[in-house]
Design a protein around this motif. Structure first.
Motif, PDB file in Angstrom:
ATOM      1  N   GLU A 144       0.826  -1.196   0.000  1.00  0.00           N
ATOM      2  CA  GLU A 144       0.000   0.000   0.000  1.00  0.00           C
ATOM      3  C   GLU A 144       0.868   1.258   0.000  1.00  0.00           C
ATOM      4  O   GLU A 144       1.900   1.317   0.651  1.00  0.00           O
ATOM      5  N   VAL A 145       0.415   2.257  -0.762  1.00  0.00           N
ATOM      6  CA  VAL A 145       1.138   3.520  -0.833  1.00  0.00           C
ATOM      7  C   VAL A 145       0.776   4.367   0.374  1.00  0.00           C
ATOM      8  O   VAL A 145      -0.405   4.562   0.682  1.00  0.00           O
ATOM      9  N   ASP A 146       1.784   4.851   1.058  1.00  0.00           N
ATOM     10  CA  ASP A 146       1.558   5.705   2.229  1.00  0.00           C
ATOM     11  C   ASP A 146       1.494   7.150   1.749  1.00  0.00           C
ATOM     12  O   ASP A 146       2.524   7.809   1.591  1.00  0.00           O
ATOM     13  N   PHE A 147       0.273   7.610   1.495  1.00  0.00           N
ATOM     14  CA  PHE A 147       0.086   8.964   0.980  1.00  0.00           C
ATOM     15  C   PHE A 147      -1.187   9.549   1.565  1.00  0.00           C
ATOM     16  O   PHE A 147      -2.208   8.850   1.631  1.00  0.00           O
ATOM     17  N   PRO A 148      -1.148  10.802   2.009  1.00  0.00           N
ATOM     18  CA  PRO A 148       0.014  11.696   2.070  1.00  0.00           C
ATOM     19  C   PRO A 148       0.765  11.558   3.390  1.00  0.00           C
ATOM     20  O   PRO A 148       0.178  11.208   4.415  1.00  0.00           O
ATOM     21  N   THR A 149       2.039  11.871   3.358  1.00  0.00           N
ATOM     22  CA  THR A 149       2.856  11.880   4.578  1.00  0.00           C
ATOM     23  C   THR A 149       3.250  13.306   4.952  1.00  0.00           C
ATOM     24  O   THR A 149       3.956  13.508   5.940  1.00  0.00           O
ATOM     25  N   LYS A 150       2.817  14.269   4.134  1.00  0.00           N
ATOM     26  CA  LYS A 150       3.073  15.681   4.430  1.00  0.00           C
ATOM     27  C   LYS A 150       1.954  16.507   3.795  1.00  0.00           C
ATOM     28  O   LYS A 150       1.086  15.963   3.104  1.00  0.00           O
ATOM     29  N   ASP A 151       1.973  17.793   4.045  1.00  0.00           N
ATOM     30  CA  ASP A 151       0.911  18.666   3.535  1.00  0.00           C
ATOM     31  C   ASP A 151       0.894  18.704   2.004  1.00  0.00           C
ATOM     32  O   ASP A 151       1.933  18.589   1.346  1.00  0.00           O
ATOM     33  N   ILE A 152      -0.307  18.887   1.458  1.00  0.00           N
ATOM     34  CA  ILE A 152      -0.507  19.001   0.016  1.00  0.00           C
ATOM     35  C   ILE A 152      -0.754  20.467  -0.325  1.00  0.00           C
ATOM     36  O   ILE A 152      -1.518  21.149   0.359  1.00  0.00           O
ATOM     37  N   LYS A 153      -0.126  20.935  -1.376  1.00  0.00           N
ATOM     38  CA  LYS A 153      -0.312  22.324  -1.826  1.00  0.00           C
ATOM     39  C   LYS A 153      -1.135  22.339  -3.110  1.00  0.00           C
ATOM     40  O   LYS A 153      -0.888  21.549  -4.021  1.00  0.00           O
ATOM     41  N   VAL A 154      -2.127  23.250  -3.165  1.00  0.00           N
ATOM     42  CA  VAL A 154      -2.916  23.445  -4.379  1.00  0.00           C
ATOM     43  C   VAL A 154      -2.650  24.844  -4.911  1.00  0.00           C
ATOM     44  O   VAL A 154      -2.979  25.841  -4.259  1.00  0.00           O
ATOM     45  N   ILE A 155      -2.049  24.922  -6.080  1.00  0.00           N
ATOM     46  CA  ILE A 155      -1.755  26.212  -6.704  1.00  0.00           C
ATOM     47  C   ILE A 155      -2.990  26.703  -7.453  1.00  0.00           C
ATOM     48  O   ILE A 155      -3.561  25.976  -8.269  1.00  0.00           O
ATOM     49  N   VAL A 156      -3.404  27.924  -7.162  1.00  0.00           N
ATOM     50  CA  VAL A 156      -4.500  28.572  -7.899  1.00  0.00           C
ATOM     51  C   VAL A 156      -3.877  29.696  -8.708  1.00  0.00           C
ATOM     52  O   VAL A 156      -3.372  30.663  -8.138  1.00  0.00           O
ATOM     53  N   PRO A 157      -3.885  29.595 -10.050  1.00  0.00           N
ATOM     54  CA  PRO A 157      -3.193  30.590 -10.876  1.00  0.00           C
ATOM     55  C   PRO A 157      -3.982  31.879 -11.099  1.00  0.00           C
ATOM     56  O   PRO A 157      -3.787  32.553 -12.109  1.00  0.00           O
ATOM     57  N   LYS A 158      -4.861  32.199 -10.182  1.00  0.00           N
ATOM     58  CA  LYS A 158      -5.695  33.399 -10.274  1.00  0.00           C
ATOM     59  C   LYS A 158      -5.722  34.111  -8.928  1.00  0.00           C
ATOM     60  O   LYS A 158      -5.359  33.541  -7.896  1.00  0.00           O
ATOM     61  N   ASP A 159      -6.218  35.355  -8.954  1.00  0.00           N
ATOM     62  CA  ASP A 159      -6.334  36.130  -7.715  1.00  0.00           C
ATOM     63  C   ASP A 159      -7.400  35.548  -6.792  1.00  0.00           C
ATOM     64  O   ASP A 159      -8.334  34.873  -7.253  1.00  0.00           O
ATOM     65  N   PRO A 160      -7.320  35.844  -5.500  1.00  0.00           N
ATOM     66  CA  PRO A 160      -8.375  35.436  -4.566  1.00  0.00           C
ATOM     67  C   PRO A 160      -9.699  36.102  -4.923  1.00  0.00           C
ATOM     68  O   PRO A 160      -9.724  37.237  -5.416  1.00  0.00           O
ATOM     69  N   GLY A 161     -10.794  35.396  -4.710  1.00  0.00           N
ATOM     70  CA  GLY A 161     -12.116  35.983  -4.895  1.00  0.00           C
ATOM     71  C   GLY A 161     -12.792  35.679  -6.201  1.00  0.00           C
ATOM     72  O   GLY A 161     -14.000  35.867  -6.340  1.00  0.00           O
ATOM     73  N   GLY A 162     -12.044  35.204  -7.196  1.00  0.00           N
ATOM     74  CA  GLY A 162     -12.641  34.856  -8.485  1.00  0.00           C
ATOM     75  C   GLY A 162     -13.238  33.459  -8.473  1.00  0.00           C
ATOM     76  O   GLY A 162     -13.136  32.728  -7.479  1.00  0.00           O
ATOM     77  N   GLY A 163     -13.856  33.061  -9.577  1.00  0.00           N
ATOM     78  CA  GLY A 163     -14.508  31.761  -9.649  1.00  0.00           C
ATOM     79  C   GLY A 163     -13.567  30.606  -9.404  1.00  0.00           C
ATOM     80  O   GLY A 163     -13.900  29.651  -8.677  1.00  0.00           O
ATOM     81  N   THR A 164     -12.374  30.644  -9.999  1.00  0.00           N
ATOM     82  CA  THR A 164     -11.407  29.561  -9.828  1.00  0.00           C
ATOM     83  C   THR A 164     -10.998  29.428  -8.373  1.00  0.00           C
ATOM     84  O   THR A 164     -10.918  28.321  -7.832  1.00  0.00           O
TER      85      THR A 164
END
Length: 326
Positions: free
Chosen positions: A32-52
């Protein structure tokens, strides 16, 4: 004769031992794969507050309890989304850096404005595929799409905001301009739809062509109004707003999607863990209600559907941009 029989018995015994070894080898369960073992980062390529950004943060909020590590959203706007998407594509393909890619991934490469395409990513899920719409100030001297088009013909140079040159909202405006032989003054705002919506509400623009959900709070407040949507059917969240097809002969749809992705070489076992968790969130009624309250029409696309959507739109918008000479 006895020697021949003895030799045959030895060979049979050896074959039996080899067969048992293979049987034991294949019967062992996969590690079995041991995942996650650390924090996950999600990159949002837009400014805060928009739909994305809204979709990404909602997706994370309703998924975070499925992992025993944190999921951190990081906004990396710039270059119409290119800055964040390049950073995500070049990340180590271990599942710990994900990217909320946007439909500009299918557009900007054709303009030689982005070095990455859908081929640099692996789709995990997509929760949104919102159509463009024509949004104007509530006190504008036009209440229908036809009136807006006629006004634009008589008043060249209407200021129409978008989320950057080559963005989906810019493409939508250029398509309308081309179809009806209009002459817009395109005003780009980097960082997603939020800055353009704010500029329209502040009286600095004549119109924007973004998803109606991107301006829901301003529409609800009576500051802005939607004239028409570029979709096959009316939206459940805006049932009184007609489609372009209803109002004109323009049978054209433009949709903006935001797809959660990983770098293309992410291990399959890790991808399965991520897609299972986030797919469960897509089908969560509370998450769907969250999107609807934001004026966003939810969709439930898994890895295969997401990858297919990214690939098909890459081809589709490439052909469209040749037709309108963008």
């Amino acid at each position: 004769m006895r020697k021949m029989i003895s030799s045959l018995l030895i060979i049979i015994a050896i074959l039996a031992l080899v067969g048992c070894g293979k049987s034991n080898e294949t019967s062992q369960p996969e590690e079995e794969v041991d995942f996650p073992t650390k924090d996950i980062k999600v990159i949002v390529p837009k400014d805060p507050g928009g739909g994305t950004d809204i979709v990404a943060r909602g997706l994370v909020e309703y998924t975070k309890d499925k992992f025993d590590k944190n999921i951190i959203v990081e906004n990396q706007p710039g270059g119409g989304g290119v800055t964040g998407m390049v950073q995500g594509a070049e990340a180590t393909p271990d599942g710990y850096t994900l990217t909320m890619t946007t439909v500009e991934l299918a557009i900007l490469p054709h303009m030689e404005l982005s070095p990455v395409t859908y081929e640099n990513f692996t789709g995990i899920v997509s929760a949104i595929a919102d159509p463009a719409s024509v949004i104007v100030p509530s006190d504008a001297p036009y209440d229908t799409l036809e009136e807006f088009i006629n006004y634009a013909k008589e008043n060249k140079g209407l200021k129409v905001g978008n989320s950057g040159i080559g963005s989906i909202w810019h493409l939508a405006a250029v398509a309308v301009e081309d179809e009806f032989k209009l002459d817009f003054n395109h005003i780009p705002y980097d960082g997603g739809s939020a800055p353009a919506v704010a500029a329209l509400a502040g009286g600095h623009l004549d119109a924007i062509m973004v998803a109606p959900g991107n301006a829901k709070s301003q529409i609800d407040a009576g500051d802005l109004k939607v004239l028409a949507v570029m979709s096959e059917e009316r939206l459940d969240s805006f049932p009184d707003v007609p489609t372009f097809k209803e109002e004109t002969e323009m049978d054209f749809t433009v949709q903006a999607w935001a797809a959660l992705t990983a770098p293309s070489d992410v291990p399959e076992e890790t991808l399965n863990i991520l897609s299972e968790a986030f797919s469960e969130t897509l089908n969560d009624e509370e998450f769907q209600d969250f999107l609807i309250k934001q004026g966003i029409e939810p969709v439930q696309y898994g890895p295969a559907e997401t990858q297919k959507m990214m690939e098909e739109d890459h081809k589709r918008y490439g052909e469209l941009m040749k037709e309108i000479d963008l």
